[in-house]
Design a protein around this motif. Structure first.
Motif, short mmCIF file in Angstrom:
data_model
loop_
_atom_site.label_atom_id
_atom_site.label_comp_id
_atom_site.label_asym_id
_atom_site.label_seq_id
_atom_site.Cartn_x
_atom_site.Cartn_y
_atom_site.Cartn_z
N TRP A 99 1.18 -0.83 -0.59
CA TRP A 99 0.08 -0.23 -0.03
C TRP A 99 0.83 1.32 0.18
O TRP A 99 0.67 2.15 -0.79
N ASP A 103 0.35 4.54 -2.15
CA ASP A 103 0.22 5.53 -2.34
C ASP A 103 1.46 6.46 -2.76
O ASP A 103 1.37 7.57 -3.28
N LEU A 134 -7.08 2.68 -2.50
CA LEU A 134 -6.09 2.92 -2.00
C LEU A 134 -6.06 2.44 -0.22
O LEU A 134 -5.79 1.73 0.08
N VAL A 137 -7.40 -1.06 0.12
CA VAL A 137 -5.74 -1.59 0.02
C VAL A 137 -4.94 -2.18 1.12
O VAL A 137 -4.70 -2.94 2.02
N ARG A 138 -5.23 -0.66 1.55
CA ARG A 138 -4.06 -0.41 3.03
C ARG A 138 -4.54 -1.45 3.89
O ARG A 138 -4.33 -2.06 4.57
N GLN A 141 -4.31 -5.34 3.28
CA GLN A 141 -3.57 -5.63 3.01
C GLN A 141 -3.28 -6.06 5.43
O GLN A 141 -2.62 -6.61 5.20
#
Length: 172
Positions: A99, A103, A134, A137-138, A141
Motif C-alpha cells: 500500500w 500511495d 488506496l 488496499v491499506r 493488507q
C-alpha cells in the motif's frame, strides 16, 4: 585537494559547466520514471489511450497491473496464515504491491500530471475513487498481514488565554 578546488568550493562554484542542468533529486527522478512508465502503459493499451482521454479507471487498471511486480505477501482469506504478521512457513498467496508504495506512486503521478499541463480539476490521480481504492488496499493488507492499522488520534492542544483561562482546542 588542490588549492584551486578548495577556493571553488569556498566561493560556491561548481566544476559542472553552466550549460549542464543540475542533477535531479531522487524524488524528481522517480517521478519522471513513474510518469514515463504510466505514459507507456497508456500507449500499450488496445486501442492506445491518450493522456487527455485518461481517467480514474485507467489509473485503477494501472495499479492492478503493477501488482504482478509486487513483493509484499498478501494472504488470502482461506490461507491458514491469514492475519499472521510472521507466518512460520511459506504459502501460495500472491505477492502484491505494498500500500505504501502505491500511495507514494499516486502522489508522484498526481504531481507529474499537473507539471505536464494537466488541470488539478481533471487530475485522475486525485480522484475520490483512487483515494477509496488506496484506503481499501491499506485496510485489506493490514488485515491479511495481521498488522492493525489505527487512525492517529488527534492531540489536544492546550491554549491559555491572556486572562489565564484554558482555551483548549482540537488540532488535526
Amino acid at each position: 585537494m588542490s588549492n584551486d578546488r578548495g577556493k571553488q568550493i569556498a566561493e560556491g562554484s561548481s566544476s559542472r559547466p553552466a550549460s549542464e542542468p543540475a542533477p535531479l533529486s531522487r524524488y524528481e527522478s522517480q517521478k519522471r520514471r513513474d510518469w514515463n512508465t504510466f505514459g507507456q502503459y497508456l500507449k500499450n493499451q488496445r486501442p492506445p489511450v491518450s493522456l487527455s482521454q485518461c481517467n480514474y479507471s485507467h489509473v485503477l487498471e494501472f495499479l492492478r497491473y503493477l501488482d504482478q511486480f509486487g513483493k509484499t505477501k498478501v494472504h488470502l482469506h482461506g490461507c491458514i496464515f491469514y492475519g499472521q504478521p510472521e507466518p512460520p512457513a511459506p504459502c501460495t498467496c500472491p505477492l502484491k504491491q505494498a500500500w505504501g508504495s502505491l500511495d507514494a506512486l499516486i502522489g508522484r503521478l498526481r504531481a507529474a500530471y499537473e507539471e505536464n499541463g494537466g488541470s488539478p480539476e481533471t487530475n485522475p490521480f486525485g480522484s475520490g475513487t483512487i483515494r477509496v481504492y488506496l484506503r481499501e488496499v491499506r485496510e485489506s493488507q493490514a488485515k491479511a498481514r495481521g498488522i492493525p492499522y489505527k487512525k492517529k488520534k488527534k492531540k489536544k492542544v492546550e491554549n491559555k488565554g491572556a486572562d489565564g483561562s484554558d482555551h483548549s482546542m482540537q488540532s488535526s
